[in-house]
Motif scaffolding. Structure first.
Motif, mmCIF file in Angstrom:
data_model
loop_
_atom_site.group_PDB
_atom_site.id
_atom_site.type_symbol
_atom_site.label_atom_id
_atom_site.label_comp_id
_atom_site.label_asym_id
_atom_site.label_seq_id
_atom_site.Cartn_x
_atom_site.Cartn_y
_atom_site.Cartn_z
ATOM 1 N N THR A 79 0.877 -1.160 0.000
ATOM 2 C CA THR A 79 0.000 0.000 0.000
ATOM 3 C C THR A 79 0.913 1.209 0.000
ATOM 4 O OG1 THR A 79 -1.774 -1.128 1.173
ATOM 5 C CG2 THR A 79 -1.802 1.282 1.229
ATOM 6 N N HIS A 80 0.696 2.059 -0.976
ATOM 7 C CA HIS A 80 1.535 3.251 -1.108
ATOM 8 C C HIS A 80 0.647 4.474 -0.914
ATOM 9 C CE1 HIS A 80 5.036 5.495 -2.199
ATOM 10 N NE2 HIS A 80 4.402 6.099 -3.158
ATOM 11 N N LEU A 81 1.035 5.351 0.010
ATOM 12 C CA LEU A 81 0.289 6.577 0.268
ATOM 13 C C LEU A 81 1.029 7.756 -0.339
ATOM 14 C CD1 LEU A 81 -0.680 6.033 4.020
ATOM 15 C CD2 LEU A 81 -2.058 5.568 1.991
ATOM 16 N N LEU A 82 0.287 8.590 -1.052
ATOM 17 C CA LEU A 82 0.858 9.789 -1.672
ATOM 18 C C LEU A 82 0.180 11.026 -1.101
ATOM 19 C CD1 LEU A 82 0.894 8.997 -5.509
ATOM 20 C CD2 LEU A 82 2.830 9.045 -3.960
ATOM 21 N N SER A 83 0.973 12.037 -0.825
ATOM 22 C CA SER A 83 0.418 13.319 -0.431
ATOM 23 C C SER A 83 -0.378 13.891 -1.603
ATOM 24 C CB SER A 83 1.539 14.285 -0.053
ATOM 25 O OG SER A 83 1.025 15.592 0.117
ATOM 26 N N LEU A 84 -1.511 14.479 -1.295
ATOM 27 C CA LEU A 84 -2.314 15.116 -2.341
ATOM 28 C C LEU A 84 -1.864 16.540 -2.639
ATOM 29 C CD1 LEU A 84 -5.821 13.784 -1.337
ATOM 30 C CD2 LEU A 84 -4.612 13.330 -3.467
ATOM 31 N N THR A 85 -0.969 17.086 -1.821
ATOM 32 C CA THR A 85 -0.547 18.474 -2.001
ATOM 33 C C THR A 85 -0.073 18.786 -3.419
ATOM 34 O OG1 THR A 85 -0.020 18.641 0.347
ATOM 35 C CG2 THR A 85 0.987 20.276 -1.113
ATOM 36 N N PRO A 86 0.776 17.948 -4.050
ATOM 37 C CA PRO A 86 1.220 18.276 -5.407
ATOM 38 C C PRO A 86 0.090 18.240 -6.446
ATOM 39 C CG PRO A 86 2.683 16.644 -4.412
ATOM 40 C CD PRO A 86 1.495 16.777 -3.519
ATOM 41 N N PHE A 87 -1.049 17.649 -6.094
ATOM 42 C CA PHE A 87 -2.162 17.517 -7.033
ATOM 43 C C PHE A 87 -3.262 18.559 -6.820
ATOM 44 C CE2 PHE A 87 -0.305 13.291 -6.603
ATOM 45 C CZ PHE A 87 -0.134 12.932 -7.932
ATOM 46 N N ARG A 88 -3.238 19.260 -5.692
ATOM 47 C CA ARG A 88 -4.371 20.136 -5.342
ATOM 48 C C ARG A 88 -4.688 21.187 -6.416
ATOM 49 N NH1 ARG A 88 -5.938 18.396 -0.653
ATOM 50 N NH2 ARG A 88 -4.501 17.898 1.011
ATOM 51 N N ARG A 89 -3.674 21.894 -6.888
ATOM 52 C CA ARG A 89 -3.935 22.938 -7.876
ATOM 53 C C ARG A 89 -4.485 22.347 -9.163
ATOM 54 N NH1 ARG A 89 -2.056 24.223 -12.396
ATOM 55 N NH2 ARG A 89 -0.219 22.920 -12.138
ATOM 56 N N VAL A 90 -3.837 21.298 -9.671
ATOM 57 C CA VAL A 90 -4.277 20.732 -10.942
ATOM 58 C C VAL A 90 -5.670 20.106 -10.800
ATOM 59 C CG1 VAL A 90 -3.179 18.445 -10.795
ATOM 60 C CG2 VAL A 90 -3.479 19.538 -13.003
ATOM 61 N N ILE A 91 -5.984 19.527 -9.645
ATOM 62 C CA ILE A 91 -7.336 18.979 -9.434
ATOM 63 C C ILE A 91 -8.356 20.104 -9.443
ATOM 64 C CG2 ILE A 91 -8.847 17.925 -7.693
ATOM 65 C CD1 ILE A 91 -6.507 15.971 -7.102
ATOM 66 N N ARG A 92 -8.060 21.196 -8.757
ATOM 67 C CA ARG A 92 -8.976 22.346 -8.728
ATOM 68 C C ARG A 92 -9.165 22.917 -10.134
ATOM 69 N NH1 ARG A 92 -6.042 25.661 -5.828
ATOM 70 N NH2 ARG A 92 -5.289 26.694 -7.683
ATOM 71 N N ASP A 93 -8.064 23.110 -10.864
ATOM 72 C CA ASP A 93 -8.149 23.649 -12.224
ATOM 73 C C ASP A 93 -8.868 22.675 -13.161
ATOM 74 O OD1 ASP A 93 -6.751 25.810 -11.252
ATOM 75 O OD2 ASP A 93 -4.867 25.307 -12.271
ATOM 76 N N TYR A 94 -8.584 21.384 -13.002
ATOM 77 C CA TYR A 94 -9.206 20.374 -13.858
ATOM 78 C C TYR A 94 -10.712 20.319 -13.595
ATOM 79 C CZ TYR A 94 -9.617 16.018 -16.480
ATOM 80 O OH TYR A 94 -9.965 15.061 -17.400
ATOM 81 N N GLY A 122 -4.447 19.245 -21.653
ATOM 82 C CA GLY A 122 -3.183 19.748 -21.132
ATOM 83 C C GLY A 122 -3.069 19.574 -19.624
ATOM 84 N N LEU A 123 -4.132 19.901 -18.897
ATOM 85 C CA LEU A 123 -4.125 19.707 -17.444
ATOM 86 C C LEU A 123 -4.058 18.229 -17.090
ATOM 87 C CD1 LEU A 123 -6.725 22.346 -16.222
ATOM 88 C CD2 LEU A 123 -4.289 22.258 -15.653
ATOM 89 N N HIS A 124 -4.766 17.407 -17.854
ATOM 90 C CA HIS A 124 -4.760 15.964 -17.628
ATOM 91 C C HIS A 124 -3.341 15.416 -17.805
ATOM 92 C CE1 HIS A 124 -7.764 12.434 -17.852
ATOM 93 N NE2 HIS A 124 -6.648 12.011 -17.312
ATOM 94 N N PHE A 154 -9.205 11.756 -9.778
ATOM 95 C CA PHE A 154 -10.089 12.919 -9.819
ATOM 96 C C PHE A 154 -11.498 12.523 -9.369
ATOM 97 C CE2 PHE A 154 -12.862 15.870 -12.252
ATOM 98 C CZ PHE A 154 -12.472 17.039 -11.610
ATOM 99 N N ALA A 155 -11.935 11.317 -9.708
ATOM 100 C CA ALA A 155 -13.269 10.850 -9.306
ATOM 101 C C ALA A 155 -13.409 10.800 -7.796
ATOM 102 C CB ALA A 155 -13.552 9.479 -9.905
ATOM 103 N N LEU A 156 -12.320 10.606 -7.077
ATOM 104 C CA LEU A 156 -12.380 10.583 -5.614
ATOM 105 C C LEU A 156 -12.723 11.959 -5.033
ATOM 106 C CD1 LEU A 156 -9.211 8.405 -4.881
ATOM 107 C CD2 LEU A 156 -11.607 7.683 -4.714
ATOM 108 N N HIS A 157 -12.596 13.007 -5.841
ATOM 109 C CA HIS A 157 -12.832 14.371 -5.355
ATOM 110 C C HIS A 157 -14.190 14.926 -5.770
ATOM 111 C CE1 HIS A 157 -8.552 13.904 -4.878
ATOM 112 N NE2 HIS A 157 -8.658 14.793 -3.946
ATOM 113 N N TRP A 158 -14.988 14.140 -6.476
ATOM 114 C CA TRP A 158 -16.301 14.632 -6.882
ATOM 115 C C TRP A 158 -17.175 14.856 -5.678
ATOM 116 C CZ3 TRP A 158 -16.857 10.390 -11.130
ATOM 117 C CH2 TRP A 158 -16.059 10.741 -12.223
ATOM 118 N N LYS A 159 -17.939 15.885 -5.766
ATOM 119 C CA LYS A 159 -18.874 16.202 -4.700
ATOM 120 C C LYS A 159 -20.130 15.347 -4.887
ATOM 121 C CE LYS A 159 -16.190 19.704 -3.661
ATOM 122 N NZ LYS A 159 -14.950 19.347 -4.284
#
Length: 160
Positions: A79-94, A122-124, A154-159
């Motif tokens: 099981t590998h855990l990754l910080s979401l910090t490097p993805f936050r901006r691109v997830i928000r923009d995407y 491009g964001l993807h 990205f699907a994990l962040h859907w409201k």
């Protein structure tokens, strides 16, 4: 046409942790289903020093992205855990560009839709490159597999 030769370094099952996800809009659910189908049809996924095939469950654990990897038979590999910090901006923009894209496909001209879709791709790609970098040395995957995995992340962040 003969079926493509499939080696052992691939995913044979991919799921999203049910506790981590909310149901999305019909457009989002469609994107999720396509990504799941596409990733199982063609992917390259390898753990250095270990032979697959693998099963993967993506989830969120304490605000971290969880890659729970097992053998095809269900034996735990890692099981590998990754910080979401490097993805936050691109997830928000995407998320913003996807909302624009889904609205545009109902009302905009083909050239407007194409321009929005170019930005979306491009964001993807940027997110996919970030994912590959973050997994470097732990999991080897190709660009297309990284793109499909980002769609699922990205699907994990859907409201809901």
């Amino acid at each position: 046409m003969a079926e493509k030769e499939r080696g052992p370094n691939r995913l044979v099952a991919v799921s999203l942790d049910e506790a981590s996800i909310a149901r999305g809009s019909p457009d989002q659910e469609h994107e999720r289903a396509i990504a799941l189908y596409d990733i199982l049809e063609d992917n390259s996924f390898a753990i250095p020093g270990r032979e697959g095939p693998y099963a993967l469950t993506l989830g969120l654990v304490e605000n971290k992205l969880s890659f729970a990897i097992t053998t095809a038979e269900g034996e735990p590999v890692m099981t590998h855990l990754l910080s979401l910090t490097p993805f936050r901006r691109v997830i928000r923009d995407y998320e913003m560009i996807c909302e624009s894209y889904f609205a545009a496909i109902r009302t905009a001209s083909p050239s407007q839709i194409e321009a929005i879709d170019m930005g979306r791709r491009g964001l993807h790609n940027e997110a996919s490159d970030t994912l590959k970098q973050r997994l470097d040395g732990k999991v080897d995957l190709d660009h297309d597999t990284a793109r499909r995995l980002f769609t699922l992340i990205f699907a994990l962040h859907w409201k809901g």
